[in-house]
Motif scaffolding. Structure first.
Motif, PDB file in Angstrom:
ATOM      1  N   ALA A   8       0.831  -1.204   0.000  1.00 52.40           N
ATOM      2  CA  ALA A   8       0.000   0.000   0.000  1.00 52.40           C
ATOM      3  C   ALA A   8       0.868   1.258   0.000  1.00 52.40           C
ATOM      4  O   ALA A   8       0.567   2.246  -0.695  1.00 52.40           O
ATOM      5  CB  ALA A   8      -0.936  -0.005   1.204  1.00 52.40           C
ATOM      6  N   ALA A   9       1.952   1.226   0.780  1.00 50.91           N
ATOM      7  CA  ALA A   9       2.853   2.383   0.826  1.00 50.91           C
ATOM      8  C   ALA A   9       3.528   2.613  -0.517  1.00 50.91           C
ATOM      9  O   ALA A   9       3.697   3.757  -0.965  1.00 50.91           O
ATOM     10  CB  ALA A   9       3.901   2.177   1.921  1.00 50.91           C
ATOM     11  N   VAL A  10       3.903   1.533  -1.192  1.00 48.83           N
ATOM     12  CA  VAL A  10       4.521   1.660  -2.520  1.00 48.83           C
ATOM     13  C   VAL A  10       3.530   2.273  -3.504  1.00 48.83           C
ATOM     14  O   VAL A  10       3.862   3.192  -4.271  1.00 48.83           O
ATOM     15  CB  VAL A  10       5.011   0.286  -3.018  1.00 48.83           C
ATOM     16  CG1 VAL A  10       5.421   0.363  -4.492  1.00 48.83           C
ATOM     17  CG2 VAL A  10       6.176  -0.207  -2.170  1.00 48.83           C
ATOM     18  N   ALA A  11       2.287   1.769  -3.488  1.00 48.19           N
ATOM     19  CA  ALA A  11       1.258   2.293  -4.389  1.00 48.19           C
ATOM     20  C   ALA A  11       0.999   3.769  -4.124  1.00 48.19           C
ATOM     21  O   ALA A  11       0.911   4.582  -5.056  1.00 48.19           O
ATOM     22  CB  ALA A  11      -0.037   1.493  -4.230  1.00 48.19           C
ATOM     23  N   GLY A  12       0.879   4.121  -2.845  1.00 52.77           N
ATOM     24  CA  GLY A  12       0.633   5.511  -2.491  1.00 52.77           C
ATOM     25  C   GLY A  12       1.805   6.412  -2.834  1.00 52.77           C
ATOM     26  O   GLY A  12       1.620   7.537  -3.322  1.00 52.77           O
ATOM     27  N   GLY A  13       3.019   5.924  -2.595  1.00 50.34           N
ATOM     28  CA  GLY A  13       4.196   6.730  -2.886  1.00 50.34           C
ATOM     29  C   GLY A  13       4.360   7.009  -4.371  1.00 50.34           C
ATOM     30  O   GLY A  13       4.648   8.138  -4.779  1.00 50.34           O
TER      31      GLY A  13
END
Length: 389
Positions: A8-13
Motif C-alpha cells: 500500500a505504501a509503494v502504491a501511495g508513494g
C-alpha cells in the motif's frame, strides 16, 4: 500484514510522486475540465489524475510480484495479469473521455467490452450462495460479472463530484474489503490473498491521490480515475466472494458478505444509492439516465450549507458506517453492533442536518415570536380577530 502495508505504501508513494507530472501533461495536452453549470469548482482544473493512480497500482502490483510472500499469486494463476490489463483498458477509456468528452453510450460500450474481457479471462462469479451453493453456467457467470463491473464503475463515476469524495469512499470500502479478505486469508485460500493485495494497492493509490486532490484540488481524477477505482474494488470483491462456498466457512464470518452481488452495494452504498436516485429522477423527467444535473447527494449537502470539506468528511463518515458495520459482526455481538451503529446514525444525522437546523431554528423562533406578538396586540387593541369578552 506488514507485507500488505508495504505494498500500500509503494502504491501511495508512486501515485503521490507521479501525480504532479501527470498534472503537467494534462495541461499540455488540453485535458482541463471546463467549468460547467453542474460543477462545484469555479476555475478550470486539469483532470486525468487516473493515469497517476494507474501507474501507482501497476507499480505496486509489479513490485508485489517480486516479493517472495506474494510471488506465488502471480505464478499460480493469471488473474492478477488479467486485472492489470483490464485496469489499463478502463483507464484508457476514461482518459479518452477526459480529453474528448465521449458520448455516454460509446463510453459504456468500452466499459462493457473491458468487463467481458476480464470475465472471459477468468475473473468470474462462479457460485451464487443463495442458501445453498448454486453453480452458474459460464455464460451466466460472464453476464453477472460484467454487469457488476459496469454498475460499480458508473456508481463511483456518479459520486465523483467533490474534491476527495470518490477516492475517500473507495479507500474506506477497500480497507473494509482488505480486512475481511485478510481474515479469510489466514485459512490460506489463494483467492482471498489476491483480493487483499488488490485492495491494499487500491487504498494506497487513493491515499496518494487525495494528497493532491483535497480541496482546493490541484488535479481531478477525471473519468480515468473514477472508472479505475470502480473497476478495481469490484474485481477484488469478485475474487474474494465469487468462488466462496458458504458451507466451508463459519456462519458468523460469512454473514457480513452473504451474497457476492450485494457486497459491492454494501461497501459502495452511497455511490450506488446516488446512482439509482439519479437514474430514477432523470427517467421520471423523460431525460437520459446519463443527463447531468445538480441533484446528487453532494450537491444537496452543499445546498443546505455545508462547506466542500465538511460535506466530504460527513459522506466519508456515512460510507465508513455502512462499510464497517457488517465487519464489526466478526468481533462483537450483533446487538452491540446494532447499538453502536444506531448511535453513529444519530450523530451523523445531526452532523448532516446541522447547517439546515442552524438557520432554520432561529427562523422558527422568529416566526413564533411574531405570531405571539400579533396575538397579544390583537387582544389588547380590541381587534376583531383578538379575544372577546
Amino acid at each position: 500484514m506488514r507485507v500488505y502495508l508495504f505494498v500500500a505504501a509503494v502504491a501511495g508513494g508512486i501515485t503521490w510522486l507521479i501525480t504532479p507530472l501527470i498534472r503537467h501533461v494534462a495541461i499540455q495536452i488540453g485535458a482541463v475540465g471546463k467549468v460547467r453549470a453542474r460543477d462545484v469548482h469555479t476555475i478550470p482544473t486539469p483532470r486525468m489524475g487516473g493515469l497517476g493512480m494507474l501507474c501507482g497500482f501497476l507499480g505496486a502490483m509489479l513490485f508485489a510480484s517480486r516479493m517472495p510472500f506474494l510471488s506465488n499469486l502471480f505464478l499460480s494463476n493469471h488473474q492478477a495479469w488479467v486485472v492489470m490489463l483490464g485496469a489499463v483498458s478502463i483507464c484508457l477509456i476514461g482518459m479518452a473521455d477526459d480529453l474528448w468528452d465521449l458520448d455516454w453510450m460509446l463510453k459504456m460500450a468500452g466499459q462493457l467490452l473491458t468487463a467481458v474481457f476480464v470475465a472471459w479471462g477468468g475473473l468470474q462469479i462462479i457460485s451464487l450462495p443463495l442458501g445453498s451453493l448454486v453453480t452458474a453456467s459460464p455464460s451466466i457467470s460472464i453476464t453477472i460479472t460484467a454487469f457488476l463491473i459496469v454498475a460499480s464503475i458508473n456508481a463511483v463515476n456518479f459520486v465523483d463530484g467533490l474534491d476527495g469524495l470518490a477516492s475517500g469512499i473507495v479507500a474506506i470500502g477497500g480497507i473494509a474489503f482488505a480486512a475481511y479478505s485478510y481474515i479469510l486469508a489466514r485459512n490460506s485460500p489463494s483467492y482471498a490473498s489476491m483480493a487483499t493485495l488488490i485492495d491494499v494497492a487500491m487504498v494506497g493509490i487513493c491515499v496518494g491521490f487525495i494528497l493532491h486532490n483535497w480541496h482546493p484540488a490541484k488535479l481531478f481524477m477525471g473519468d480515468s480515475g473514477s472508472m479505475l477505482l470502480g473497476y478495481l474494488i469490484t474485481c477484488a470483491s469478485i475474487i474474494m466472494t465469487g468462488r466462496l462456498d458458504p458451507a466451508s466457512i463459519h456462519a458468523s464470518i460469512y454473514l457480513p458478505v452473504f451474497m457476492p452481488i450485494l457486497l459491492p452495494i454494501l461497501v459502495l452504498f452511497l455511490p450506488v444509492l446516488d446512482m439509482c436516485m439519479a437514474i430514477v429522477r432523470r427517467l421520471a423527467k423523460g431525460q437520459s439516465p446519463m443527463h447531468p444535473d445538480r441533484m446528487h447527494l453532494h450537491h444537496r449537502m452543499l445546498r443546505i450549507g455545508h462547506t466542500v470539506q465538511g460535506a466530504v468528511l460527513i459522506l466519508w463518515g456515512w460510507a465508513a458506517l455502512i462499510a464497517f458495520g457488517s465487519l464489526m459482526i466478526l468481533f462483537f455481538r450483533a446487538r452491540y453492533v446494532a447499538i453502536g451503529m444506531g448511535v453513529a446514525v444519530v450523530l451523523l444525522s445531526l452532523a448532516t442536518m446541522y447547517p439546515y437546523l442552524k438557520h432554520r431554528i432561529p427562523e422558527i423562533r422568529e416566526e413564533n415570536a411574531l405570531e405571539r406578538a400579533q396575538h397579544a396586540s390583537g387582544g389588547m387593541t380590541g381587534d376583531p380577530q383578538g379575544p372577546r369578552k
